[in-house]
Design a protein around this motif. Structure first.
Motif, short mmCIF file in Angstrom:
data_model
loop_
_atom_site.label_atom_id
_atom_site.label_comp_id
_atom_site.label_asym_id
_atom_site.label_seq_id
_atom_site.Cartn_x
_atom_site.Cartn_y
_atom_site.Cartn_z
N ALA A 203 46.62 13.64 28.87
CA ALA A 203 47.81 13.68 28.01
C ALA A 203 49.03 13.02 28.64
CB ALA A 203 48.11 15.12 27.62
N GLU A 204 49.26 13.27 29.92
CA GLU A 204 50.51 12.80 30.51
C GLU A 204 50.47 11.33 30.92
OE1 GLU A 204 52.36 15.27 33.37
OE2 GLU A 204 52.04 17.11 32.24
N ASP A 205 49.36 10.66 30.67
CA ASP A 205 49.28 9.25 31.01
C ASP A 205 49.90 8.35 29.95
OD1 ASP A 205 47.95 9.36 33.50
OD2 ASP A 205 46.08 9.82 32.49
N VAL A 206 49.96 8.82 28.72
CA VAL A 206 50.40 7.94 27.65
C VAL A 206 51.92 8.03 27.49
CG1 VAL A 206 49.82 9.70 25.91
CG2 VAL A 206 50.11 7.31 25.22
N THR A 207 52.59 6.97 27.90
CA THR A 207 54.03 6.81 27.72
C THR A 207 54.26 5.41 27.18
OG1 THR A 207 54.42 5.89 29.94
CG2 THR A 207 54.48 8.31 29.71
N ARG A 208 55.45 5.17 26.64
CA ARG A 208 55.77 3.84 26.13
C ARG A 208 55.67 2.79 27.23
NH1 ARG A 208 55.79 2.78 20.64
NH2 ARG A 208 56.78 4.51 19.50
N GLU A 209 56.11 3.17 28.40
CA GLU A 209 56.11 2.23 29.52
C GLU A 209 54.68 1.87 29.93
OE1 GLU A 209 58.86 1.65 33.46
OE2 GLU A 209 58.20 3.68 32.93
N GLN A 210 53.81 2.91 30.00
CA GLN A 210 52.43 2.65 30.35
C GLN A 210 51.71 1.88 29.25
OE1 GLN A 210 50.88 3.05 33.34
NE2 GLN A 210 53.01 3.42 33.90
N HIS A 211 52.07 2.15 28.00
CA HIS A 211 51.46 1.41 26.89
C HIS A 211 51.82 -0.07 26.99
CE1 HIS A 211 51.09 0.13 22.54
NE2 HIS A 211 49.88 0.58 22.83
N GLN A 212 53.06 -0.37 27.35
CA GLN A 212 53.47 -1.76 27.53
C GLN A 212 52.70 -2.41 28.67
OE1 GLN A 212 57.62 -2.29 28.45
NE2 GLN A 212 57.50 -4.53 28.43
N ARG A 213 52.51 -1.68 29.76
CA ARG A 213 51.80 -2.23 30.91
C ARG A 213 50.33 -2.47 30.60
NH1 ARG A 213 48.72 -0.33 35.34
NH2 ARG A 213 48.80 1.80 34.57
N LEU A 214 49.67 -1.48 30.03
CA LEU A 214 48.22 -1.56 29.83
C LEU A 214 47.82 -2.34 28.59
CD1 LEU A 214 47.26 2.07 30.92
CD2 LEU A 214 46.69 -0.06 32.10
N SER A 215 48.74 -2.59 27.69
CA SER A 215 48.40 -3.36 26.49
C SER A 215 48.10 -4.81 26.80
CB SER A 215 49.55 -3.27 25.46
OG SER A 215 49.63 -1.97 24.92
N ARG A 216 48.40 -5.25 28.00
CA ARG A 216 48.10 -6.63 28.40
C ARG A 216 46.61 -6.84 28.66
NH1 ARG A 216 51.66 -7.35 33.52
NH2 ARG A 216 51.30 -5.11 33.66
N TYR A 217 45.85 -5.76 28.81
CA TYR A 217 44.45 -5.88 29.20
C TYR A 217 43.56 -5.40 28.05
CZ TYR A 217 47.15 -5.73 33.48
OH TYR A 217 48.09 -5.95 34.44
N PRO A 218 42.61 -6.23 27.62
CA PRO A 218 41.77 -5.87 26.47
C PRO A 218 40.59 -4.99 26.86
CG PRO A 218 41.21 -8.07 27.23
CD PRO A 218 42.35 -7.60 28.10
N GLY A 219 39.98 -4.42 25.85
CA GLY A 219 38.74 -3.68 26.03
C GLY A 219 38.88 -2.49 26.95
N ALA A 220 37.87 -2.29 27.77
CA ALA A 220 37.83 -1.12 28.66
C ALA A 220 38.85 -1.20 29.78
CB ALA A 220 36.44 -0.98 29.25
N HIS A 221 39.46 -2.37 29.98
CA HIS A 221 40.35 -2.56 31.13
C HIS A 221 41.80 -2.23 30.84
CE1 HIS A 221 36.92 -5.45 31.59
NE2 HIS A 221 36.79 -4.69 32.66
N GLY A 222 42.10 -1.83 29.63
CA GLY A 222 43.48 -1.50 29.28
C GLY A 222 43.57 -0.87 27.91
N TRP A 223 44.73 -0.99 27.31
CA TRP A 223 44.97 -0.46 25.97
C TRP A 223 45.22 -1.58 24.98
CZ3 TRP A 223 48.88 3.82 27.82
CH2 TRP A 223 48.15 4.91 28.35
N GLY A 224 44.80 -2.79 25.29
CA GLY A 224 45.01 -3.91 24.38
C GLY A 224 44.36 -3.63 23.03
#
Length: 486
Positions: A203-224
């Motif tokens: 639960a505590e991993d999902v923040t706007r900042e982390q979403h911005q960071r991890l959205s750069r990586y597709p598939g299993a490697h991020g939140w793209g």
């Protein structure tokens, strides 16, 4: 003279036509392989015949329709097993727990996005009265030296690599005197091994900042491709220590043991007639994945399952491909935990539905009942999800295949079995691996439950040969006990 000119002109014409013909042949040859539908490659058939360890995974996460891919070439970078380990060509220094920037540029500055996006999340902590506080910060690596970081002349990695990860500070669960974390310091794996990498997200991993960071990586490697609302709705239900600890019930099952012993079971044909079932069940934890058929094979593979690793894609395809062999879904027992490998929003939607005992609200699994897969009494405490930082870290540090240099880089990832085995390596004190590829893999059928011999298939989404080499290295380094036939 006129005759000579006509002769020269005729020769030029003939050679021109011949050149066009050769060019057409080459063009036809270069374009012919992609046109073969995926279903016709061995390993992606509709029946139980399956190729790679994760061959039931369609390479395209968007559709189960006919897709194509080129069979993966053998990796050109395969360190000798006796070397103990270079995790990949670029790893030369273990990172610290502080945010760091590279000190030298080895690659052309393809993009500056890796340095522009925020790397440090808001440090979060939680104490629920059961376990000590878990704190996460950002970690960057690898470094070329151990000095304080200096400003880089340019990015040292392509932006899709993203060798930047969260870090967590969780006290070890045991005082095992001979655990993997202590042994790794004496091996060639020490420079790339991150002891504080988060294995699971919660639960505590999902923040706007982390979403911005991890959205750069597709598939299993991020939140793209995963919208923020879906992430919040899914991960908010994973809010207890059981969701961020892979081995959440160790206190209840330790029985005075000082070391956590884990058996990780692949589905390889090497297990057929192995008679290793009793030995496997004797471990504290037993990990399985995908089409893990147990009934009728207990003597060889055991009967217990404490952790079942899968993606929604591999689960659905395993149920279709191996139904005729007796596979009806994931193992179900009081001790079984379900560990999602999220490479699409399908995984987050199925996770949420399972945790809330509702039907899947949308997507390809819309209206499906998760209890069909995980049982009527599945609780949120039994559900876990790998952190995309962890999967990207495994790809970057352990299994950096040459596939990343091709146009297929976005679909390449460690196989589901590899993620499961390396997760155990990062959480257990002692790890035994059964049913994974060994150099004599051609002697055995693809799966231990195959009724007739099927060779292992190789595809661009996984690098099974590189994984096989890694298992040999880990075995020789004393970090994993790998089952091999005499």
């Amino acid at each position: 003279m006129a005759f000579q000119r006509r002769l020269v002109l005729g020769a030029v014409t003939v050679f021109s036509l011949l050149g066009v013909y050769v060019l057409c042949l080459n063009l036809e040859r270069s374009l012919s392989w992609p046109m073969v539908p995926l279903r016709h490659f061995h390993g992606f058939t509709q029946g139980p015949s399956s190729g790679s360890r994760d061959s039931e995974e369609p390479l395209d996460r968007q559709s189960d329709g006919d897709r194509w891919t080129r069979p993966a070439p053998e990796s050109t970078f395969h360190p000798e097993p006796s070397s103990g380990a270079a995790l990949h060509q670029h790893t030369t220094q273990a990172p610290t727990l502080k945010t760091q920037t590279p000190t030298a540029a080895k690659h052309k500055p393809a993009a500056a996005a890796e340095n522009k996006a925020p790397d440090v999340s808001k440090s979060s902590s939680r104490s629920d009265g059961v376990d000590k506080t878990r704190t996460r910060t950002s970690t960057k690596g690898p470094k070329l030296n151990r000095q304080q970081p200096t400003q880089a002349a340019g990015p040292t990695e392509p932006p899709f690599i993203g060798d930047t990860y969260m870090s967590e500070d969780i006290p070890p669960q045991t005082d095992c005197p001979d655990n993997i974390r202590s042994r790794v310091t004496k091996t060639g794996f020490v420079d790339g091994f991150l002891k504080h990498i988060p294995v699971l997200q919660w639960a505590e991993d999902v923040t706007r900042e982390q979403h911005q960071r991890l959205s750069r990586y597709p598939g299993a490697h991020g939140w793209g491709g995963i919208d923020y609302k879906t992430l919040v709705e899914t991960l908010s239900v994973l809010n207890s220590s059981a969701n961020w600890r892979l081995l959440d019930d160790w206190k209840d099952r330790s029985n005075g043991s000082k070391c956590i012993r884990c058996a990780v079971i692949g589905n390889g044909g090497i297990l057929k007639d192995s008679k290793k079932g009793k030995e496997i069940d004797g471990h504290h934890y037993v990990f399985r994945t995908n089409g893990a058929i147990i009934r009728g094979f207990e003597q060889d593979v055991g009967s217990r399952t404490t952790h079942y690793t899968f993606s929604t894609n591999t689960l659905m395809n395993s149920m279709r491909s191996y139904a005729g062999l007796g596979y009806t879904g994931p193992p179900q027992s009081k001790e079984t935990r379900y560990v999602f490998l999220p490479d699409h929003d399908r995984d987050y939607l199925l996770m949420k539905a399972a945790a809330t005992h509702t039907r899947v609200e949308r997507g390809r699994e819309q209206a499906k009942d998760p209890s069909k897969y995980f049982g009527e009494d599945v609780s949120v405490e039994k559900l876990k999800m790998y952190h995309p930082d962890f999967i990207r870290y495994l790809r970057n540090r352990f299994l950096r295949s040459n596939a990343l240099k091709t146009k297929y880089k976005d679909i390449y990832r460690p196989s589901t079995g590899a993620v499961m085995l390396l997760a155990a390596l990062h959480t257990c004190d002692q790890v035994s691996a059964y049913g994974f590829m060994t150099p004599d893999y051609r002697k055995y059928s693809d799966h231990y439950y195959d009724s007739i011999y099927h060779p292992v298939g190789f595809f661009i989404n996984h690098d099974l040969r590189m994984e096989m080499t890694l298992w040999q290295q880990l075995h020789q380094a004393g970090l994993v006990q790998l089952y091999m036939r005499d």
